[in-house]
Design an enzyme around this catalytic site. Structure first.
Site, mmCIF file in Angstrom:
data_model
loop_
_atom_site.group_PDB
_atom_site.id
_atom_site.type_symbol
_atom_site.label_atom_id
_atom_site.label_comp_id
_atom_site.label_asym_id
_atom_site.label_seq_id
_atom_site.Cartn_x
_atom_site.Cartn_y
_atom_site.Cartn_z
ATOM 1 C CG PHE A 141 -1.884 1.196 1.130
ATOM 2 C CD1 PHE A 141 -3.266 1.372 0.182
ATOM 3 C CD2 PHE A 141 -1.327 1.894 1.583
ATOM 4 C CE1 PHE A 141 -4.030 2.666 0.004
ATOM 5 C CE2 PHE A 141 -2.632 3.270 1.658
ATOM 6 C CZ PHE A 141 -3.558 3.537 0.768
ATOM 7 C CG ASP A 226 6.070 3.599 1.444
ATOM 8 O OD1 ASP A 226 5.840 4.472 2.439
ATOM 9 O OD2 ASP A 226 5.173 3.920 0.618
ATOM 10 C CE LYS A 255 0.117 6.874 6.346
ATOM 11 N NZ LYS A 255 -1.187 7.880 6.166
#
Length: 404
Positions: A141, A226, A255
């Site tokens: 994801f 990531d 984030k």
């Protein structure tokens, strides 16, 4: 109709149904706790998918944002501003890298990493134009743009959005042999999550990340980590890659970099790799804006103390010990994760992940399900041990009641 029901009904009537949130309407929050529109308190055990690593309303971050709001919030990249250089310098130092390319959202940063790898492949590695390949892992994801979902194996995220962007090859996560076999002279990068979050907090086999680093270095291929969810303290280290002593060629961050206050993301790498860009070839109006830089600088300062990494490590050990005990009763089939991050597989006979999440909500704890039977636990790193234990006790109570 209750206040909560009215708010949800209005949202359902006037917003696209691209999410399936739990039926709670948050009005305020502080630390690890949120309060809804009816005054009920909930322990946040999700932390905005790790965007809120430092808790809700963190005073240092709010003060930094307020101070910058009074000065200047946006210049665009048409002009310099006085927070940009410090942000880039200090983030590069935190990562042990040389250059930063700031963006806003995690998906934008992943798109930037893809563009960087392709441009590096053509300009530096010498791959023939239009032939660059990037290898990714199944069950990944990385975001929801059309290019990113083109290399997703999640049909719910992918279906009905074709035609898909070419140039990607998918291999099983954790399988070094498959990765090695997929590499060709036209491979420019391997893009991986050091821990797969959305897939259920999947931790790769020991030695996998180190093996990826060895393979990519031997084949002159970029290793892109990531760390949007796994980075910035969540796993007990600044970056999850550190658990295997691995330094990738490129970090993709987001984030928690914005502290849950503003969206901030970045690609961080060497001067050689990010130096492939020339003016006009990539950009973002809001990327690296003064407000974002001010908040991110405070995040970087907080991480430099090591306090949050240590809390995640210590409380994470406690979290996984307690969750491990739950596997002996039959309700929990498996627990995975690192630090203050866990994927908990619920036995189907005890309910779906969604059903368990609803029952926890009724007891004042907020988590989120994924892939049917799994719930994710990722509280803010500032959570107290007492509050963490209380949240775990609610999970035990839910599972005990479900047994009957």
């Amino acid at each position: 109709m209750a206040t909560t029901e009215r708010a949800i009904a209005s949202a359902e009537a006037h917003s696209a149904h691209n999410y399936h949130p739990l039926p709670v309407v948050v009005a305020s929050a502080d630390g690890a706790w949120m309060t809804d529109v009816e005054g009920r308190r909930f322990l946040d055990m999700l932390a905005g998918y790790s965007a809120l690593n430092f808790g809700h309303g963190n005073r240092r971050l709010i003060d930094a944002a307020k101070a910058q709001l009074e000065r200047v919030t946006l210049t665009s990249r048409a002009f310099h501003h006085d927070r940009f250089a410090d942000f880039c310098t200090q983030l590069a130092e935190l990562c042990g890298m040389e250059m930063v390319l700031p963006m806003n959202t995690g998906a934008e940063a992943v798109e930037t990493a893809v563009k960087t790898a392709r441009k590096w492949g053509y300009r530096t590695k010498g791959v023939p134009d239009g032939t660059a390949k990037i290898i990714v892992a199944a069950d990944n994801f990385h975001g929801r743009t059309t290019t990113i979902i083109s290399f997703s194996t999640d049909e719910e995220a992918r279906a009905d959005y074709g035609p898909y962007t070419p140039g990607f090859e998918i291999v099983p996560y954790g399988d070094l042999a498959a990765l090695d076999a997929a590499m060709t002279d036209n491979t420019v990068a391997v893009l991986l999550e050091p821990i797969q979050g959305e897939a259920g907090v999947l931790v790769p086999p020991p030695g996998y990340l180190a093996g990826v680093r060895e393979l990519t270095r031997a084949r002159n291929v970029l290793f892109i980590a990531d760390e949007i969810q796994s980075g910035l303290g969540r796993t007990g280290k600044t970056f999850a890659s550190e658990h295997e002593g691995v330094v990738p060629d490129m970090y993709v961050l987001g984030k928690a970099l914005g502290g849950g206050v503003v969206p901030v993301s970045a690609v961080v790498s060497s001067a050689e790799i990010l130096g492939v860009f020339r003016p006009g070839e990539h950009g973002s109006t809001f990327g690296g804006n003064p407000l974002a830089c001010a908040v991110a600088l405070e995040v970087i300062a907080m991480l430099r103390t090591g306090e949050y990494q240590q809390r995640a490590a210590e409380l994470g050990d406690h979290l996984h010990h307690e969750l491990g005990l739950m596997t002996t009763g039959g309700a929990v089939e498996a627990v995975r994760g690192r630090g203050l991050w866990a994927g908990v597989d619920i036995a189907p006979s005890y309910g779906t992940g969604r059903e368990i999440s609803r029952k926890l909500m009724d007891r004042g704890v907020l988590v989120k399900d994924t892939h049917g039977s799994t719930i994710r636990i990722a509280p803010p790193l500032v959570i107290s041990k007492e509050d963490l234990d209380w949240g775990l006790e609610q999970l035990r109570a839910v599972l005990t009641a479900a047994r009957w």
